[in-house]
Design an enzyme around this catalytic site. Structure first.
Site, PDB file in Angstrom:
ATOM      1  N   ASP A 167      -5.414   8.756   9.919  1.00  0.00           N
ATOM      2  CA  ASP A 167      -4.212   8.309  10.487  1.00  0.00           C
ATOM      3  C   ASP A 167      -3.877   8.640  11.965  1.00  0.00           C
ATOM      4  O   ASP A 167      -4.014   9.865  12.350  1.00  0.00           O
ATOM      5  CB  ASP A 167      -3.067   8.886   9.450  1.00  0.00           C
TER       6      ASP A 167
ATOM      7  N   GLU B 185       1.089  -1.294  -0.230  1.00  0.00           N
ATOM      8  CA  GLU B 185       0.134   0.048   0.063  1.00  0.00           C
ATOM      9  C   GLU B 185       0.711   1.188  -0.013  1.00  0.00           C
ATOM     10  O   GLU B 185       1.730   1.472   1.035  1.00  0.00           O
ATOM     11  CB  GLU B 185      -0.865   0.087   1.317  1.00  0.00           C
TER      12      GLU B 185
END
Length: 289
Positions: A86, A75
């Site tokens: 995140d 990824e």
């Protein structure tokens, strides 16, 4: 009967294409790799790093290190200034990448690097970045670089019509996310619109390393398969070989991000990255032995 030919003006790239769509029939690169691993009764190791970290040039070496250390699917993160999903480790890395001059157009160099190294390249990004680059333009450039598909952290199938059309046109995978709170109805919606694998979040909240994992991922994987998903991979919070082995017993793939990013923050020469990734690969690939 008069035969007519519809042409696509390149100036329209980045907008919804006119008909006929000209969908490709090429197989999913992600599904092909997962099927190969399933034959060996081995879960996939999916590793995440943001492109441009520590800087655009050296990040290509980081991606090669991941593949050389046993990562099956990579990824490639698109750094974003407002990364709502995140945690602090990935936020720090993305900020460093942005400060180092990372540009979205450069991510295709990383895609080519991963593909040439022998792994399957995915891009993980926030939809705003793709939208402003141009959806059809992104799909075209991504496919030309050897990309497999896109993980959309903040895009749901209900609002993904333009991406579904563009990804079908270029034969790209669509990876949507589910969580333990996702209803059965929405699981069916995600499963029916996914190509590649469904990304099952091991817990609610942002990314980050955890000493212990919740018991909900296995149940979520079961529910998602029952909803029609062929492949279900688990991520968010996985940080040790032991955790990877636990999840690898029942998931089709194990996704690791923060632990890999953390190793680069500690050692930008990628020596620690190789050690951490190799250990995770051993744990994940040996989960069912």
């Amino acid at each position: 009967m008069t035969n007519t030919t519809t042409t696509i003006d390149t100036a329209t790239l980045g907008t919804t294409p006119v008909q006929p769509k000209g969908f490709t029939s090429k197989p999913s690169k992600t599904e092909t790799r997962l099927a190969e691993l399933k034959k060996a009764d081995t879960p996939a190791f999916i590793g995440y790093l943001p492109y441009g970290f520590p800087n655009p040039a050296s990040s290509l070496d980081a991606f090669r290190t991941l593949v050389d250390s046993g990562v099956d699917i990579v990824e490639i993160g698109l750094p974003y200034s407002d990364p709502v999903m995140d945690g602090p480790v990935i936020q720090e890395a993305c900020l460093a990448a942005l400060r180092a001059g990372e540009k979205i157009a450069g991510v295709f160099d990383a895609v080519e690097t991963v593909a040439n190294a022998g792994a399957v390249p995915l891009v993980m990004g926030y939809w705003n970045l793709i939208f402003h680059y141009g959806v059809l333009r992104f799909a075209r450039d991504f496919a030309n670089a050897g990309g497999a598909g896109l993980v959309t952290a903040d895009l749901i199938p209900d609002e993904a019509g333009e991406w579904i059309e563009a990804s079908d046109r270029y034969g790209l995978d669509r990876v949507f996310l589910v969580s333990p709170e996702t209803t059965d109805e929405r699981l069916r919606l995600v499963a029916s619109n996914t190509r590649g694998f469904v990304y099952a979040s091991a817990r609610m909240g942002v990314t980050g390393e955890r000493a212990q994992l919740d018991q909900t991922p296995e149940r979520l994987v079961e529910r998602t398969r029952k909803a029609g998903a062929t492949n279900v991979c688990v991520g968010i919070g996985v940080s040790t070989p032991e955790q990877g082995a636990t999840i690898g017993k029942y998931a089709d793939g194990v996704i690791v991000g923060s632990a890999l990013v953390h190793s680069v923050l500690d050692d930008p020469t990628f020596g620690k990255l190789a050690t951490v990734a190799s250990g995770l690969a051993d744990g994940i690939h040996g989960a069912r032995r």
